[in-house]
Scaffold this motif. Sequence first.
Motif, mmCIF file in Angstrom:
data_model
loop_
_atom_site.group_PDB
_atom_site.id
_atom_site.type_symbol
_atom_site.label_atom_id
_atom_site.label_comp_id
_atom_site.label_asym_id
_atom_site.label_seq_id
_atom_site.Cartn_x
_atom_site.Cartn_y
_atom_site.Cartn_z
ATOM 1 N N ASP A 78 0.824 -1.213 0.000
ATOM 2 C CA ASP A 78 0.000 0.000 0.000
ATOM 3 C C ASP A 78 0.861 1.268 0.000
ATOM 4 O O ASP A 78 0.592 2.223 0.720
ATOM 5 N N GLY A 79 1.921 1.254 -0.790
ATOM 6 C CA GLY A 79 2.797 2.419 -0.929
ATOM 7 C C GLY A 79 3.850 2.566 0.156
ATOM 8 O O GLY A 79 4.703 3.446 0.071
ATOM 9 N N GLN A 80 3.822 1.716 1.154
ATOM 10 C CA GLN A 80 4.796 1.759 2.254
ATOM 11 C C GLN A 80 5.918 0.769 1.949
ATOM 12 O O GLN A 80 5.672 -0.432 1.830
ATOM 13 N N ARG A 81 7.137 1.255 1.833
ATOM 14 C CA ARG A 81 8.269 0.387 1.512
ATOM 15 C C ARG A 81 8.605 -0.480 2.717
ATOM 16 O O ARG A 81 8.936 0.013 3.783
ATOM 17 N N ILE A 82 8.566 -1.800 2.498
ATOM 18 C CA ILE A 82 8.883 -2.730 3.588
ATOM 19 C C ILE A 82 10.224 -3.417 3.378
ATOM 20 O O ILE A 82 10.754 -4.013 4.307
ATOM 21 N N TRP A 83 10.750 -3.359 2.148
ATOM 22 C CA TRP A 83 12.067 -3.949 1.879
ATOM 23 C C TRP A 83 12.722 -3.204 0.733
ATOM 24 O O TRP A 83 12.080 -2.910 -0.271
ATOM 25 N N GLU A 84 13.989 -2.909 0.908
ATOM 26 C CA GLU A 84 14.788 -2.316 -0.174
ATOM 27 C C GLU A 84 16.154 -2.986 -0.177
ATOM 28 O O GLU A 84 16.834 -3.026 0.855
ATOM 29 N N ARG A 85 16.526 -3.535 -1.309
ATOM 30 C CA ARG A 85 17.765 -4.303 -1.411
ATOM 31 C C ARG A 85 18.973 -3.524 -0.904
ATOM 32 O O ARG A 85 19.766 -4.044 -0.108
ATOM 33 N N LYS A 86 19.143 -2.290 -1.338
ATOM 34 C CA LYS A 86 20.321 -1.508 -0.930
ATOM 35 C C LYS A 86 20.280 -1.165 0.552
ATOM 36 O O LYS A 86 21.282 -1.268 1.253
ATOM 37 N N GLY A 99 20.212 -4.729 2.700
ATOM 38 C CA GLY A 99 21.312 -5.659 2.503
ATOM 39 C C GLY A 99 20.934 -6.950 1.795
ATOM 40 O O GLY A 99 21.031 -8.021 2.376
ATOM 41 N N GLY A 100 20.501 -6.849 0.569
ATOM 42 C CA GLY A 100 20.195 -8.050 -0.206
ATOM 43 C C GLY A 100 18.711 -8.266 -0.364
ATOM 44 O O GLY A 100 17.927 -7.325 -0.409
ATOM 45 N N PHE A 101 18.340 -9.539 -0.418
ATOM 46 C CA PHE A 101 16.960 -9.919 -0.676
ATOM 47 C C PHE A 101 16.414 -10.700 0.516
ATOM 48 O O PHE A 101 17.136 -11.490 1.115
ATOM 49 N N PRO A 102 15.121 -10.526 0.827
ATOM 50 C CA PRO A 102 14.554 -11.311 1.932
ATOM 51 C C PRO A 102 14.311 -12.750 1.481
ATOM 52 O O PRO A 102 14.056 -13.004 0.304
ATOM 53 N N ASP A 103 14.404 -13.683 2.424
ATOM 54 C CA ASP A 103 13.976 -15.036 2.095
ATOM 55 C C ASP A 103 12.453 -15.079 2.182
ATOM 56 O O ASP A 103 11.814 -14.116 2.601
#
Length: 94
Positions: A53-61, A64-68
Motif C-alpha cells: 500500500d505504498g509503504q516500503r517494507i524492503w529495499e535491497r540496498k 542488505g540483499g533480498f529477503p527469504d
Amino acid sequence: MSGPQISITYCTQCNWLLRATWMASELLSTFGTELGSVILVPGTGGVFFIEVDGQRIWERKRDGGFPDAAALKRLVRDQALPEWNLGHGDRANS
C-alpha cells in the motif's frame, strides 16, 4: 479491489525478474484472496524493493540483499494482515 496492494519493483538490467516473480508467487500462495493485488514493476539501476500500500517494507540496498520467503511473508503480514497466522513459518518470531 479490496485487500493490500503489493508491488515488487525489480531491475531489468540485473535480470531480477525471476526473483520478483518467485516472491510474488510466494505471497499469492500464502495470502491468496486476502491480497488485493501483487504487481511487478520493471526498473533499472539495481533497484529492488517491495511496497505494501505504498509503504516500503524492503529495499535491497537499504536492507542488505533480498529477503527469504519466510521473512518476506512476515513483513507483509506485519504491515497488512497482522491477524494472519503464518503457522510453522512464524516460529522464528515465537
